[in-house]
Design a protein around this motif. Structure first.
Motif, PDB file in Angstrom:
ATOM      1  N   THR A   1       0.834  -1.200   0.000  1.00  0.00           N
ATOM      2  CA  THR A   1       0.000   0.000   0.000  1.00  0.00           C
ATOM      3  C   THR A   1       0.866   1.247   0.000  1.00  0.00           C
ATOM      4  OG1 THR A   1      -0.915  -1.228   1.845  1.00  0.00           O
ATOM      5  CG2 THR A   1      -2.281   0.498   0.917  1.00  0.00           C
ATOM      6  N   PHE A   2       1.927   1.163   0.800  1.00  0.00           N
ATOM      7  CA  PHE A   2       2.817   2.320   0.900  1.00  0.00           C
ATOM      8  C   PHE A   2       3.406   2.654  -0.469  1.00  0.00           C
ATOM      9  CE2 PHE A   2       6.866   4.385   1.607  1.00  0.00           C
ATOM     10  CZ  PHE A   2       6.507   5.382   2.513  1.00  0.00           C
ATOM     11  N   ILE A   3       3.897   1.595  -1.141  1.00  0.00           N
ATOM     12  CA  ILE A   3       4.508   1.814  -2.444  1.00  0.00           C
ATOM     13  C   ILE A   3       3.500   2.403  -3.414  1.00  0.00           C
ATOM     14  CG2 ILE A   3       5.466   0.629  -4.468  1.00  0.00           C
ATOM     15  CD1 ILE A   3       6.925  -1.207  -2.536  1.00  0.00           C
ATOM     16  N   ARG A   4       2.257   1.943  -3.307  1.00  0.00           N
ATOM     17  CA  ARG A   4       1.248   2.428  -4.239  1.00  0.00           C
ATOM     18  C   ARG A   4       0.894   3.895  -3.973  1.00  0.00           C
ATOM     19  NH1 ARG A   4      -3.093  -1.495  -4.083  1.00  0.00           N
ATOM     20  NH2 ARG A   4      -1.523  -2.994  -4.785  1.00  0.00           N
ATOM     21  N   SER A   5       0.861   4.252  -2.661  1.00  0.00           N
ATOM     22  CA  SER A   5       0.450   5.638  -2.396  1.00  0.00           C
ATOM     23  C   SER A   5       1.628   6.613  -2.431  1.00  0.00           C
ATOM     24  CB  SER A   5      -0.304   5.736  -1.070  1.00  0.00           C
ATOM     25  OG  SER A   5       0.267   4.885  -0.121  1.00  0.00           O
ATOM     26  N   TYR A   6       2.823   6.124  -2.276  1.00  0.00           N
ATOM     27  CA  TYR A   6       3.981   7.010  -2.398  1.00  0.00           C
ATOM     28  C   TYR A   6       4.965   6.452  -3.418  1.00  0.00           C
ATOM     29  CZ  TYR A   6       2.159   8.869   1.981  1.00  0.00           C
ATOM     30  OH  TYR A   6       1.360   9.405   2.942  1.00  0.00           O
ATOM     31  N   PRO A   7       4.563   6.366  -4.676  1.00  0.00           N
ATOM     32  CA  PRO A   7       5.427   5.717  -5.670  1.00  0.00           C
ATOM     33  C   PRO A   7       6.763   6.429  -5.813  1.00  0.00           C
ATOM     34  CG  PRO A   7       3.670   6.943  -6.752  1.00  0.00           C
ATOM     35  CD  PRO A   7       3.377   6.971  -5.277  1.00  0.00           C
ATOM     36  N   LEU A   8       6.711   7.768  -5.723  1.00  0.00           N
ATOM     37  CA  LEU A   8       7.921   8.544  -5.917  1.00  0.00           C
ATOM     38  C   LEU A   8       8.925   8.273  -4.805  1.00  0.00           C
ATOM     39  CD1 LEU A   8       9.271  10.728  -7.585  1.00  0.00           C
ATOM     40  CD2 LEU A   8       8.223  12.393  -6.072  1.00  0.00           C
ATOM     41  N   PHE A   9       8.420   8.345  -3.576  1.00  0.00           N
ATOM     42  CA  PHE A   9       9.290   8.155  -2.434  1.00  0.00           C
ATOM     43  C   PHE A   9       9.887   6.752  -2.438  1.00  0.00           C
ATOM     44  CE2 PHE A   9      10.137   7.479   2.107  1.00  0.00           C
ATOM     45  CZ  PHE A   9      10.968   8.558   2.318  1.00  0.00           C
TER      46      PHE A   9
END
Lengths: 267, 324
Positions: free
Chosen positions: B9-17
């Motif tokens: 979920t984290f990767i999906r919501s913060y793809p840039l980071f």
């Protein structure tokens, strides 16, 4: 020292200009211009090209400083103040040649008006704080509301310079209103509009006045608009006031006809 | 806890980071495997610094429409200020303790540069385009000349023996934080006021924007980041002299900015990255290197005069927090 001269009278006027002169170098552009506008009045400023109408707008909004004379807004002197200060005091305007923020979206154009009333500081903005987002959302809702009133909501995310001409004019008026003015100066709002569009503009102007408690001073060339919307008209020629009165009086005034149509029209 | 699902979920919501963390991990991994040597790492660090320099210049030139061409001057102020502190305060650069001096020194370098920017911006930003350009260029030269003639600052010989405090991790954190801060600035009402000035200064003033103050603010902010960059830059090279900060250096940043797309953070990043790497890639062509570099510039400007990225933004970079 005894106070000599005018005692502070009960001031009813929202805008009052007293004996204003303005020179561009040696050229006298405005000579002894005076006007008093009461709240919620709609006043027209007409005259042939080069009569000094836009110069008066530029003087009121602080782009020029009058050579002589004073401008009082709500009883307080505003001449010599910078334009943004005058806007913050409650005067807003549109321009004869549209001056939108072309590369910004329609919505952003309106949002700029909220810069000086922002409720968050630089560090809130930099750190993207919760307060920042809350305020931003308020600004956005407020601006979208204004856009819907002008029928521009669907275009909120388009670039301002991609709008058709009529929409650009309306956006400029919407943007001027976003600063929450008490006095609105419209510089040829009907320029380039066809009779039908001009007609609907008349309605808009009346509605705006009632809805926002506005006082309006407008420059216009289309006589239908001027005569249809203004309660009082002031006619300028070569920087001098040549007539003043109701639309009926102005239409019959000989000096006005002479200025517009030339000497032969009278004979 | 960082369960796989949460990570997803984290990767999906913060793809840039997430992408940046991955990039960092990849580079450090390759370095540990010896696939990348310290030259490569230094290059990556320079890319990071150049990105921040270019984005901060974009704040002034691209988003606010002012033409500043002396950005390296602020870098010099930041570099010399912080180097003064790290080399004078720490007679013998002592391991991790040095960072206690280096971090504040970088910040103070930025603040000094910001103060300089403020002092220069105040009188000159009332003037329009060309005047500002001339003044900023002259200022950068004045700074350089002052450094050159002053013995305590190393004079024309420069200062050597600067501890190599800047490392990959620091540059990554610094670049991400700086770009994030500047992106927030652009998305805020300050950013809109800037763009309003760029698009039509008269209308901006009529909308209640104190244009002079806004321009000075942006100029000061841009100078601040340039100052911080100067500090990191000095602690990468470990040796600075006045000629590091000539007009050519300022020009480099202008090139990065306009080649990438001036009114775009993504553009500034792309421009700075590509054109920091490019000359290094062309090293094998030795003397033809600069010819190829110039030709690339001409070609890009011919076919994409608005810059490689143009005025668009890469979505993840500017996407707002989801509405609640």
């Amino acid at each position: 020292m005894a106070t000599v001269g005018l005692a502070p009278e009960a001031n009813m006027n929202l805008l009052e200009i007293r004996n204003m002169d303005h020179y561009f170098g040696g050229l006298r552009a405005i000579h002894r211009f005076s006007i008093a506008i009461e709240p919620k009045e709609i006043v027209g400023l007409i005259g042939p090209n080069g009569a000094g109408k836009t110069t008066i707008f530029n003087l009121i909004t602080g782009f020029y400083r009058p050579t002589v004379g004073e401008i009082l807004f709500d009883g307080l002197p505003i001449h010599g103040k910078r334009p943004f200060v005058i806007t913050q005091a409650g005067i807003s305007r549109t321009f004869q040649n549209i001056r939108l923020f072309g590369e910004m979206t329609v919505l952003e154009n309106i949002k700029v008006a909220h810069h000086h009333t922002r409720q968050y500081g630089l560090f809130s903005a930099l750190l993207s704080s919760r307060r920042f987002w809350k305020c931003e959302e308020e600004i956005e809702n407020h601006c979208l509301e204004l856009l819907s009133m002008f029928g521009l909501r669907e275009r909120a995310h388009e670039r301002a310079d991609s709008l058709p001409y009529g929409d650009q004019r309306r956006l400029e008026i919407a943007r001027a209103l976003a600063t929450n003015p008490r006095l609105l100066l419209l510089d040829e709002p009907a320029a380039g509009m066809n009779p039908r569009e001009a007609e609907s503009l008349l309605d808009t102007i009346h509605e705006l006045r009632d809805q926002f408690d506005l006082t309006i001073l407008l420059i216009e060339h289309q006589m239908r608009v001027v005569m249809g919307v203004c309660e009082r008209i002031k006619v300028l020629d070569f920087g001098e006031t040549i007539a003043e009165g109701t639309p009926d009086q102005i239409q019959k005034n000989e000096q006005v006809i002479r200025a517009y149509l030339g000497e032969e029209a009278i004979r | 806890m960082l369960t796989p699902k949460r990570t997803q979920t984290f990767i999906r919501s913060y793809p840039l980071f997430s992408g940046l963390v991955l990039l960092y991990a990849l580079i450090s991994f390759l370095y540990h495997l010896d696939w990348l040597n310290s030259y490569h790492i230094q290059l990556v660090m320079l890319v990071g610094i150049n990105i921040v320099m270019t984005v901060s210049l974009g704040l002034i030139n691209g988003f606010t429409g002012q033409f500043s061409i002396g950005h390296a001057g602020f870098m010099a102020v930041g570099a010399y200020t912080s180097v003064g502190m790290t080399t004078l305060l720490l007679q013998s650069p002592g391991g991790h303790l040095g960072y206690l001096v280096f971090f504040p020194a970088t910040l103070i370098g930025g603040i000094f540069a910001a103060a300089t920017g403020f002092l220069i911006g105040l009188p000159t930003l009332r003037l329009g385009g060309d005047y500002l350009a001339i003044v900023t260029m002259a200022f950068a030269e004045v700074i350089r000349t002052i450094i050159r003639v002053s013995e305590p600052m190393g004079g024309p010989r420069g200062i050597g023996g600067i501890p190599d405090y800047t490392n990959l991790t620091i540059v990554f954190i610094f670049a991400i934080t700086s770009v994030w801060l500047m992106r927030n600035f652009i998305l805020s009402t300050y950013g809109r006021a800037s763009k309003a000035i760029r698009d039509n200064e008269i209308a901006a003033e009529i909308m209640g924007v104190n244009t002079t103050r806004q321009k000075v603010l942006v100029f000061t902010l841009g100078a601040f980041f340039a100052g911080c960059c100067g500090s990191l830059y000095a602690h990468v090279l470990q040796y600075i002299h006045p000629d590091n900060f000539t007009f050519m250096k300022s020009l480099e940043y202008l090139i990065y900015l306009y080649i990438g797309g001036s009114s775009s953070i993504s553009g500034a990043i792309v421009g700075a990255t590509i054109f920091t790497f490019l000359p290094e890639l062309f090293r094998r062509f030795s003397s033809w290197r600069m010819v190829i570099y110039s030709l690339t510039l001409i070609l890009v400007m011919l076919f994409r005069p608005e810059g490689i990225v143009g005025n668009r933004e890469w979505r993840p970079l500017v996407s707002r927090r989801r509405r609640t």
